[in-house]
Design an enzyme around this catalytic site. Structure first.
Site, mmCIF file in Angstrom:
data_model
loop_
_atom_site.group_PDB
_atom_site.id
_atom_site.type_symbol
_atom_site.label_atom_id
_atom_site.label_comp_id
_atom_site.label_asym_id
_atom_site.label_seq_id
_atom_site.Cartn_x
_atom_site.Cartn_y
_atom_site.Cartn_z
ATOM 1 N N HIS A 150 -25.467 50.522 -2.500
ATOM 2 C CA HIS A 150 -26.226 51.357 -3.427
ATOM 3 C C HIS A 150 -27.369 52.008 -2.679
ATOM 4 O O HIS A 150 -27.980 51.381 -1.818
ATOM 5 C CB HIS A 150 -26.766 50.507 -4.589
ATOM 6 C CG HIS A 150 -27.148 51.325 -5.767
ATOM 7 N ND1 HIS A 150 -28.360 51.952 -5.858
ATOM 8 C CD2 HIS A 150 -26.463 51.659 -6.888
ATOM 9 C CE1 HIS A 150 -28.406 52.620 -6.990
ATOM 10 N NE2 HIS A 150 -27.261 52.472 -7.625
ATOM 11 N N ASP A 168 -20.530 48.962 -10.704
ATOM 12 C CA ASP A 168 -19.121 49.306 -10.895
ATOM 13 C C ASP A 168 -18.161 48.207 -10.478
ATOM 14 O O ASP A 168 -16.973 48.294 -10.753
ATOM 15 C CB ASP A 168 -18.785 50.567 -10.083
ATOM 16 C CG ASP A 168 -19.490 51.778 -10.635
ATOM 17 O OD1 ASP A 168 -19.465 51.947 -11.863
ATOM 18 O OD2 ASP A 168 -20.071 52.539 -9.850
#
Ligand code: ACO
Length: 429
Positions: free
Chosen positions: A306, A363
């Site tokens: 991320h 996710d």
């Protein structure tokens, strides 16, 4: 605070103003840099660029902190509902009971589509990606609700927010039905937000779908966890489009396109495809991790890494625990969950992932829940979009109401050819 920043160019010093956010985040204000020095800054991917000041969401990536309007995400998933969280994001405060009732009834009043909108679905091929249909249909809303596209007072903003948040479910469910060739199921005013969405997707004219409270709660929590994430790619897109003066529906439609990409909201679909490939025997978990480490493979461990979190994504932690609850409730066990856990375990012990601080993101586990509920994988990003809607609306509102309100227009460092002469076609070989 006495901290000062000075930029030295040649023998000239340029003092720069330091701006400090409410959580102590510091920024060097370079808004007059070009005018003062003739220089611009270069920051591909904007990893060091603050594009705006915002009062909506706070993230501390190193510590895995995420708060909406100051309230920790862990408290919201425990105590709040998606609609209440949406209200908080858009208007900055949790609603009073009266405000909550009013907003809920606005959602109910706006759940139907204009009947003519149904005909738009007839123009899409059956192979259409649901994100393409969603983006197009949200843009089409501006044709049916022109007054609400550019709301000019708080009650119109409320009406516009409710229109978007309510109709998005109907649009998503109708696109699902269209692809299957099944009759559209109209919204039911008696149902709550998530139950209504699942009803429109999975009910049949002769048989009503009744999701269990465990399932609706898990999906509701999933939507809360996706509701905002400050200046990510799709939200920045919404803000950029809004800065041109474009209407709410057009701005959100552009955000949906940005979200579609596999490095952003499309990653949840890519995660399941990766897990399915491992399950089908294409490779094992260890080979998959090894492949992700090879730069020339072009493959990344989907659902890992991320831009902001250099620690475990707090959203992934919550979703991971909800996976077990949903699978138990539905009485199914998903081999993909086992594979996901194994992948996580291998990656978190691997030097490559440790060094780069790559952890599971939102996710990585969300697709397992959606799959168990019966949502097809190409609709995973669509559920992400439903969740992100309140954040986009809040950012659209913040952008359009901002005092500076300038159009977003980055600069560049040009690296193309210097001036040269046009060569007529017949002289080119
Ligand atoms: N698998 C393998 N290596 C990775 C991964 C990954 N998933 N993510 C990052 N890396 C490596 C990069 O190759 C790079 O290595 P290097 O320093 O040796 O060159 C390093 O880690 C840093 O990566 P960047 O691409 O510079 O990180 P960035 O912040 O630009 O990208 C992103 C973040 C896009 C999320 C990236 O981690 C990624 O592609 N992850 C997989 C896709 C994904 O899960 N996306 C969802 C993100 S969350 C969301 O949008 C909701």
């Amino acid at each position: 605070m006495n901290e000062k920043a000075v930029l030295r160019l040649g023998d000239q010093d340029y003092p720069l103003v330091i701006t400090v956010g409410s959580e102590g985040e510091k920024a060097i204000d370079i808004s007059s840099l070009r005018a003062d020095t003739g220089y611009i800054t270069l920051d591909p991917g904007f990893a060091n660029t603050g594009a705006c000041e915002s009062g909506i969401t706070f993230i501390q990536g190193d510590q895995g902190i995420l708060r909406y309007r100051g309230i920790p995400i862990e408290q919201l998933v425990q105590h709040s509902r998606f609609i209440e969280t949406a209200y908080l994001l858009i208007w900055g405060e949790l609603p009073t009971p009266k405000q909550m009732d009013h907003f809920s009834s606005l959602l109910t009043q706006n759940e139907m589509l204009h009947e003519n909108m149904k005909h738009h679905f007839e123009g899409f091929p059956w192979t259409s990606h649901p994100m393409a249909m969603l983006s197009a249909m949200i843009n089409a809303l501006s044709c049916y609700h022109p007054v609400l596209s550019a709301p000019s007072n708080p009650s119109q903003v409320e009406q516009a927010a409710a229109t978007l948040m309510s109709k998005v479910r109907t649009l998503v469910a109708f696109s699902y039905k269209m692809v299957r060739g099944e009759p559209f199921i109209y919204p039911s005013p008696k149902r709550r937000y998530v139950s209504n969405l699942l009803h429109m997707m999975f009910s049949q004219p002769e048989e009503s779908y009744e999701p269990s409270p465990v399932v609706t709660r898990a999906v509701d929590r999933l939507l809360i966890l996706h509701a905002d994430h400050e200046q990510n790619c799709s939200t920045s897109t919404v803000r950029m489009v809004a800065s041109s003066g474009a209407n709410l529906f057009a701005s959100v439609s552009a955000g949906i396109c940005a979200l579609w990409g596999p490095r952003h909201g499309g990653a949840n679909q890519a995660v399941i495809e990766m897990l399915e490939e491992i399950h089908a025997g294409g490779m094992d978990a260890r080979q998959c991790v090894e492949l992700a480490k090879k730069k020339d493979s072009g493959f990344r461990l989907m659902g890992f890494g991320h831009r902001v979190y250099k620690n475990y994504d707090p959203r992934a932690r919550i979703i991971k625990s909800d996976c077990d609850k949903v699978l138990e409730e539905l009485g199914c066990c998903d081999p993909l969950l086992e594979i996901a856990r194994e992948l996580e375990e291998i990656a978190l012990r691997d030097e490559y992932f440790i060094e780069r601080k790559l952890y599971p993101n939102v996710d990585f586990y969300s697709g397992i829940i959606l799959r168990a509920v019966g949502v097809p994988k190409n609709m995973f990003p669509v559920f992400f979009a439903i969740g992100r809607l309140p954040g986009w609306i809040a950012h659209w509102r913040e952008t359009t109401e901002s005092r500076s309100n300038r159009i977003d227009r980055p600069r560049q460092v040009y690296t193309g050819p210097n001036e040269r002469q046009y060569v007529p076609l017949e002289q080119r070989c």
